[in-house]
Design an enzyme around this catalytic site. Structure first.
Site, PDB file in Angstrom:
ATOM      1  N   TYR A 178      -3.859  16.338   1.698  1.00 53.27           N
ATOM      2  CA  TYR A 178      -4.329  14.952   1.745  1.00 53.27           C
ATOM      3  C   TYR A 178      -3.272  14.098   2.429  1.00 53.27           C
ATOM      4  O   TYR A 178      -2.135  14.037   1.993  1.00 53.27           O
ATOM      5  CB  TYR A 178      -4.578  14.466   0.323  1.00 53.27           C
ATOM      6  CG  TYR A 178      -5.419  13.206   0.187  1.00 53.27           C
ATOM      7  CD1 TYR A 178      -5.688  12.367   1.252  1.00 53.27           C
ATOM      8  CD2 TYR A 178      -5.940  12.857  -1.051  1.00 53.27           C
ATOM      9  CE1 TYR A 178      -6.454  11.235   1.103  1.00 53.27           C
ATOM     10  CE2 TYR A 178      -6.707  11.711  -1.219  1.00 53.27           C
ATOM     11  CZ  TYR A 178      -6.955  10.912  -0.132  1.00 53.27           C
ATOM     12  OH  TYR A 178      -7.720   9.777  -0.293  1.00 53.27           O
TER      13      TYR A 178
ATOM     14  N   TRP B  76      -7.578   3.540 -10.716  1.00 56.03           N
ATOM     15  CA  TRP B  76      -6.828   3.467  -9.450  1.00 56.03           C
ATOM     16  C   TRP B  76      -7.508   2.520  -8.472  1.00 56.03           C
ATOM     17  O   TRP B  76      -6.873   1.698  -7.830  1.00 56.03           O
ATOM     18  CB  TRP B  76      -6.679   4.867  -8.841  1.00 56.03           C
ATOM     19  CG  TRP B  76      -5.917   4.871  -7.545  1.00 56.03           C
ATOM     20  CD1 TRP B  76      -6.444   4.927  -6.284  1.00 56.03           C
ATOM     21  CD2 TRP B  76      -4.497   4.779  -7.378  1.00 56.03           C
ATOM     22  NE1 TRP B  76      -5.442   4.898  -5.345  1.00 56.03           N
ATOM     23  CE2 TRP B  76      -4.235   4.803  -5.991  1.00 56.03           C
ATOM     24  CE3 TRP B  76      -3.433   4.688  -8.260  1.00 56.03           C
ATOM     25  CZ2 TRP B  76      -2.949   4.737  -5.475  1.00 56.03           C
ATOM     26  CZ3 TRP B  76      -2.143   4.628  -7.734  1.00 56.03           C
ATOM     27  CH2 TRP B  76      -1.922   4.647  -6.357  1.00 56.03           C
ATOM     28  N   TRP B  77      -8.836   2.636  -8.364  1.00 58.21           N
ATOM     29  CA  TRP B  77      -9.564   1.736  -7.464  1.00 58.21           C
ATOM     30  C   TRP B  77      -9.355   0.284  -7.854  1.00 58.21           C
ATOM     31  O   TRP B  77      -9.149  -0.571  -6.980  1.00 58.21           O
ATOM     32  CB  TRP B  77     -11.048   2.060  -7.487  1.00 58.21           C
ATOM     33  CG  TRP B  77     -11.461   3.303  -6.776  1.00 58.21           C
ATOM     34  CD1 TRP B  77     -10.713   4.079  -5.940  1.00 58.21           C
ATOM     35  CD2 TRP B  77     -12.738   3.913  -6.842  1.00 58.21           C
ATOM     36  NE1 TRP B  77     -11.460   5.133  -5.477  1.00 58.21           N
ATOM     37  CE2 TRP B  77     -12.703   5.059  -6.021  1.00 58.21           C
ATOM     38  CE3 TRP B  77     -13.916   3.611  -7.514  1.00 58.21           C
ATOM     39  CZ2 TRP B  77     -13.805   5.897  -5.856  1.00 58.21           C
ATOM     40  CZ3 TRP B  77     -15.015   4.441  -7.360  1.00 58.21           C
ATOM     41  CH2 TRP B  77     -14.946   5.574  -6.531  1.00 58.21           C
TER      42      TRP B  77
ATOM     43  N   HIS C  30       1.392   4.165  -3.058  1.00 62.34           N
ATOM     44  CA  HIS C  30       1.166   5.601  -2.852  1.00 62.34           C
ATOM     45  C   HIS C  30       2.455   6.401  -3.019  1.00 62.34           C
ATOM     46  O   HIS C  30       2.408   7.552  -3.454  1.00 62.34           O
ATOM     47  CB  HIS C  30       0.492   5.855  -1.504  1.00 62.34           C
ATOM     48  CG  HIS C  30      -0.969   5.582  -1.562  1.00 62.34           C
ATOM     49  ND1 HIS C  30      -1.476   4.305  -1.511  1.00 62.34           N
ATOM     50  CD2 HIS C  30      -2.027   6.413  -1.716  1.00 62.34           C
ATOM     51  CE1 HIS C  30      -2.790   4.365  -1.626  1.00 62.34           C
ATOM     52  NE2 HIS C  30      -3.154   5.631  -1.754  1.00 62.34           N
TER      53      HIS C  30
ATOM     54  N   TYR D 112       0.836  -1.200   0.000  1.00 66.49           N
ATOM     55  CA  TYR D 112       0.000   0.000   0.000  1.00 66.49           C
ATOM     56  C   TYR D 112       0.874   1.254   0.000  1.00 66.49           C
ATOM     57  O   TYR D 112       0.655   2.178  -0.786  1.00 66.49           O
ATOM     58  CB  TYR D 112      -0.937  -0.002   1.214  1.00 66.49           C
ATOM     59  CG  TYR D 112      -1.914   1.145   1.210  1.00 66.49           C
ATOM     60  CD1 TYR D 112      -3.133   1.040   0.553  1.00 66.49           C
ATOM     61  CD2 TYR D 112      -1.620   2.343   1.860  1.00 66.49           C
ATOM     62  CE1 TYR D 112      -4.036   2.099   0.541  1.00 66.49           C
ATOM     63  CE2 TYR D 112      -2.505   3.400   1.850  1.00 66.49           C
ATOM     64  CZ  TYR D 112      -3.716   3.275   1.182  1.00 66.49           C
ATOM     65  OH  TYR D 112      -4.596   4.335   1.162  1.00 66.49           O
TER      66      TYR D 112
END
Length: 104
Positions: free
Chosen positions: A41, A76-77, A22, A18
């Site tokens: 963010y 992306w999802w 990112h 993960y």
């Protein structure tokens, strides 16, 4: 400016992947976030539970919410779905949090 906070859930053993994904955020995804008003963010991880805490600020939530309809967000999802709990449309399973305190 609206502040948005939510939690999401990683699958066990996916913390490093993960973070890697990112760290290598696609430029097109970053651009889409900015174009839809996202700023400040941050995503935090509780390593003991695999729970993610996301925080961002948006100028207008209705504008930001339109990002979910973009091709890059849906791509992306789909990319992230194998490593985190996801809905049928590949969007992350998440819970919105309610702000109870703010200090400026």
């Amino acid at each position: 400016m609206e502040r948005i906070a939510s939690i999401m859930y990683l699958y066990e053993g996916q913390q490093a992947e993960y973070k890697k994904r990112h760290d290598e955020l696609w430029p097109e995804m970053e651009q889409a976030l900015k174009e839809h008003g996202a700023s400040n963010y941050s995503i935090f991880l509780d390593p003991a539970t695999d729970i993610l805490f996301a925080y961002l600020e948006v100028a207008d939530k209705a504008t930001y919410d339109k990002i979910s309809k973009t091709e890059i967000c849906q791509k992306w999802w789909a990319y992230m779905a194998p490593i985190m709990k996801s809905n049928e449309d590949n969007s992350p399973v998440s819970k919105d949090l309610v702000q109870v305190f703010y200090l400026a």
